[in-house]
Design a protein around this motif. Structure first.
Motif, PDB file in Angstrom:
ATOM      1  N   THR A   1       1.065  -1.427   0.113  1.00 30.15           N
ATOM      2  CA  THR A   1       0.236   0.296  -0.202  1.00 30.15           C
ATOM      3  C   THR A   1       0.911   1.245  -0.031  1.00 30.15           C
ATOM      4  N   LEU A   2       1.888   0.692   0.760  1.00 33.06           N
ATOM      5  CA  LEU A   2       3.057   2.225   0.441  1.00 33.06           C
ATOM      6  C   LEU A   2       2.774   2.483  -0.908  1.00 33.06           C
ATOM      7  N   GLU A   3       3.378   1.531  -1.520  1.00 35.60           N
ATOM      8  CA  GLU A   3       4.332   1.817  -2.578  1.00 35.60           C
ATOM      9  C   GLU A   3       2.722   2.390  -3.928  1.00 35.60           C
ATOM     10  N   ASP A   4       1.888   1.560  -3.325  1.00 36.84           N
ATOM     11  CA  ASP A   4       0.489   2.478  -4.111  1.00 36.84           C
ATOM     12  C   ASP A   4       0.460   3.562  -4.407  1.00 36.84           C
ATOM     13  N   ILE A   5       0.171   3.753  -3.230  1.00 40.17           N
ATOM     14  CA  ILE A   5      -0.837   5.685  -2.666  1.00 40.17           C
ATOM     15  C   ILE A   5       0.792   6.098  -3.076  1.00 40.17           C
ATOM     16  N   GLY A   6       1.865   6.109  -2.421  1.00 47.51           N
ATOM     17  CA  GLY A   6       3.109   6.961  -3.264  1.00 47.51           C
ATOM     18  C   GLY A   6       4.044   7.204  -1.823  1.00 47.51           C
ATOM     19  N   ILE A   7       5.113   7.042  -1.528  1.00 49.35           N
ATOM     20  CA  ILE A   7       5.634   7.378  -0.275  1.00 49.35           C
ATOM     21  C   ILE A   7       5.765   8.894   0.264  1.00 49.35           C
ATOM     22  N   ASP A   8       5.113   9.584  -0.148  1.00 44.88           N
ATOM     23  CA  ASP A   8       5.245  11.080  -0.971  1.00 44.88           C
ATOM     24  C   ASP A   8       3.844  11.574   0.356  1.00 44.88           C
ATOM     25  N   ASN A   9       3.157  10.029   0.067  1.00 43.54           N
ATOM     26  CA  ASN A   9       1.905  10.465   0.310  1.00 43.54           C
ATOM     27  C   ASN A   9       1.412  10.262   1.805  1.00 43.54           C
ATOM     28  N   PHE A  10       2.473   9.806   2.634  1.00 41.86           N
ATOM     29  CA  PHE A  10       2.026   9.034   3.907  1.00 41.86           C
ATOM     30  C   PHE A  10       3.050  10.816   4.349  1.00 41.86           C
ATOM     31  N   LEU A  11       2.456  10.853   5.828  1.00 42.91           N
ATOM     32  CA  LEU A  11       3.126  11.056   7.365  1.00 42.91           C
ATOM     33  C   LEU A  11       3.728  10.308   7.867  1.00 42.91           C
ATOM     34  N   LYS A  12       5.036  10.307   8.050  1.00 46.97           N
ATOM     35  CA  LYS A  12       5.522   9.063   9.070  1.00 46.97           C
ATOM     36  C   LYS A  12       5.542   9.645  10.480  1.00 46.97           C
ATOM     37  N   VAL A  13       4.496   8.678  11.291  1.00 44.61           N
ATOM     38  CA  VAL A  13       4.021   9.627  13.037  1.00 44.61           C
ATOM     39  C   VAL A  13       4.694   8.137  13.882  1.00 44.61           C
ATOM     40  N   PRO A  14       5.298   8.656  15.200  1.00 44.67           N
ATOM     41  CA  PRO A  14       4.675   8.253  16.123  1.00 44.67           C
ATOM     42  C   PRO A  14       4.031   7.654  17.037  1.00 44.67           C
ATOM     43  N   PHE A  15       4.113   6.382  17.802  1.00 43.88           N
ATOM     44  CA  PHE A  15       3.110   6.040  18.624  1.00 43.88           C
ATOM     45  C   PHE A  15       3.507   5.678  19.577  1.00 43.88           C
ATOM     46  N   TYR A  16       2.929   5.485  21.093  1.00 50.44           N
ATOM     47  CA  TYR A  16       3.385   5.567  21.890  1.00 50.44           C
ATOM     48  C   TYR A  16       2.061   4.005  22.636  1.00 50.44           C
ATOM     49  N   LYS A  17       2.933   3.869  23.929  1.00 54.69           N
ATOM     50  CA  LYS A  17       2.216   2.777  24.529  1.00 54.69           C
ATOM     51  C   LYS A  17       0.762   3.909  25.469  1.00 54.69           C
ATOM     52  N   ARG A  18      -0.103   2.887  25.285  1.00 53.95           N
ATOM     53  CA  ARG A  18      -1.320   3.825  25.752  1.00 53.95           C
ATOM     54  C   ARG A  18      -0.722   3.161  27.787  1.00 53.95           C
ATOM     55  N   ASP A  19      -1.170   4.700  28.597  1.00 56.11           N
ATOM     56  CA  ASP A  19      -0.588   5.166  30.013  1.00 56.11           C
ATOM     57  C   ASP A  19      -2.056   3.846  30.763  1.00 56.11           C
ATOM     58  N   THR A  20      -2.739   3.779  30.006  1.00 52.43           N
ATOM     59  CA  THR A  20      -4.264   3.059  30.763  1.00 52.43           C
ATOM     60  C   THR A  20      -4.681   1.881  30.697  1.00 52.43           C
ATOM     61  N   ASP A  21      -5.169   1.164  31.432  1.00 53.48           N
ATOM     62  CA  ASP A  21      -5.559  -0.028  30.573  1.00 53.48           C
ATOM     63  C   ASP A  21      -6.688  -0.159  30.333  1.00 53.48           C
ATOM     64  N   VAL A  22      -6.289  -1.101  28.762  1.00 56.35           N
ATOM     65  CA  VAL A  22      -7.868  -1.594  27.797  1.00 56.35           C
ATOM     66  C   VAL A  22      -8.036  -3.340  27.835  1.00 56.35           C
ATOM     67  N   GLU A  23      -9.301  -3.130  27.142  1.00 61.24           N
ATOM     68  CA  GLU A  23      -9.296  -4.846  26.902  1.00 61.24           C
ATOM     69  C   GLU A  23     -10.171  -5.277  25.948  1.00 61.24           C
ATOM     70  N   VAL A  69       0.302   7.680   7.928  1.00 62.52           N
ATOM     71  CA  VAL A  69      -1.473   8.325   7.806  1.00 62.52           C
ATOM     72  C   VAL A  69      -1.467   9.024   6.841  1.00 62.52           C
ATOM     73  N   ASP A  70      -2.388   8.702   6.528  1.00 64.53           N
ATOM     74  CA  ASP A  70      -2.352   8.610   4.626  1.00 64.53           C
ATOM     75  C   ASP A  70      -3.352   9.733   4.101  1.00 64.53           C
ATOM     76  N   LYS A  71      -2.481  11.272   2.971  1.00 59.91           N
ATOM     77  CA  LYS A  71      -3.113  11.255   2.786  1.00 59.91           C
ATOM     78  C   LYS A  71      -3.976  11.208   1.976  1.00 59.91           C
ATOM     79  N   GLN A  72      -5.143  11.965   1.274  1.00 62.81           N
ATOM     80  CA  GLN A  72      -6.078  12.042   0.262  1.00 62.81           C
ATOM     81  C   GLN A  72      -6.870  13.805  -0.035  1.00 62.81           C
ATOM     82  N   ALA A  73      -7.425  12.927  -1.198  1.00 65.60           N
ATOM     83  CA  ALA A  73      -7.801  14.484  -2.024  1.00 65.60           C
ATOM     84  C   ALA A  73      -9.283  14.437  -2.350  1.00 65.60           C
ATOM     85  N   ASP A  74     -10.144  14.818  -2.413  1.00 60.68           N
ATOM     86  CA  ASP A  74     -11.573  14.635  -2.893  1.00 60.68           C
ATOM     87  C   ASP A  74     -11.537  16.036  -3.694  1.00 60.68           C
TER      88      ASP A  74
END
Length: 248
Positions: A1-23, A69-74
């Motif tokens: 998908t990175l190749e299909d959409i085009g790497i320039d149309n993605f924003l690389k974002v860091p993610f973090y461990k949630r500090d709250t309990d999940v289920e 995160v993928d850029k889009q246009a409409d």
């Protein structure tokens, strides 16, 4: 998908461990085996899902990985409502897309498009419909790996009380999430052959939907792929009959 959409149309974002309990409230055993490459055991699978997918884009300390995160246009200005791309979903790891986190592309002036939250009831509905459609109909769409209850509540627009929030982990293969809005952000016109092929795929999809009495509420270029797949099914439902009074 990175190749299909085009790497320039993605924003690389860091993610973090949630500090709250999940289920973890749902796991698809078939998709679990594909993603984790091991035999399914419910208790172990819950631990694996939490370890890998209990993440947030909100900076709360140590970075544990990166997503896209993928850029889009409409051109119709229907699908995005002021967002610059996916406002609450991002890609992480291989073939996974997580929905329910506010992204940097959530720039819409409308609260219902820029909050990034995903209500748990909509996550459950999307999960059920996506997996049923994929296994029991001729429709093309992604499948759901898991649903996570984040143990948060949010006052969504047009609701009178706070609703529980969730994350849905969507699993895709090939170009199932390559939307028309991706093609537009790439500024790639369709030639005659492509238009005929796409029309045939969408026509077949719509015919199957009619036969099964299925309505895809968010019918826009942001919720259809160029391969005739449906995306974002939280506004979808089956109807009892063919009359408007059965549309709830």
């Amino acid at each position: 998908t990175l190749e299909d959409i085009g790497i320039d149309n993605f924003l690389k974002v860091p993610f973090y461990k949630r500090d709250t309990d999940v289920e973890v409230i749902y796991i698809n055993p078939i998709i679990y085996k594909k993603v984790f490459g091991k035999k399914y055991n419910y208790e172990q699978a819950k631990k694996d899902i939490i370890e890998r997918f209990s993440v947030t884009l909100e900076d709360n300390g140590e970075i544990i990985g990166y997503g896209f995160v993928d850029k889009q246009a409409d051109p119709t200005d229907i699908a995005l409502n002021g967002n610059k791309g996916s406002g609450r979903a991002f890609y992480l790891y291989k073939n996974c897309n997580i929905k329910g986190e506010k992204t940097p592309f959530a720039t819409s002036p409308r609260d219902d498009y820029n909050n990034g939250k995903y209500s748990l009831d909509c996550a459950i509905q999307e999960c059920l419909i996506s997996n049923v459609l994929n296994r029991q109909t001729a429709f093309n769409n992604f499948e759901t790996l898991a649903i996570i209850d984040t143990n948060e509540e949010y006052l969504f627009p047009h609701t009178s009380e706070k609703l529980p929030c969730g994350l849905i982990i969507r699993y895709y293969e090939d170009k199932e999430l390559y939307r028309f809005s991706h093609r537009f952000v790439n500024n790639l016109p369709f030639n005659k052959k492509e238009l005929i092929n796409i029309s045939n795929k969408i026509g077949e999809l719509e015919g199957n939907k009619f036969i099964k009495r299925f309505l895809h509420g968010a019918w826009s270029i942001g919720n259809l792929s160029i391969d005739g797949n449906m995306i974002d099914l939280d506004t979808s439902f089956f109807v009892v009959g063919r009359h408007p009074q059965w549309s709830f």
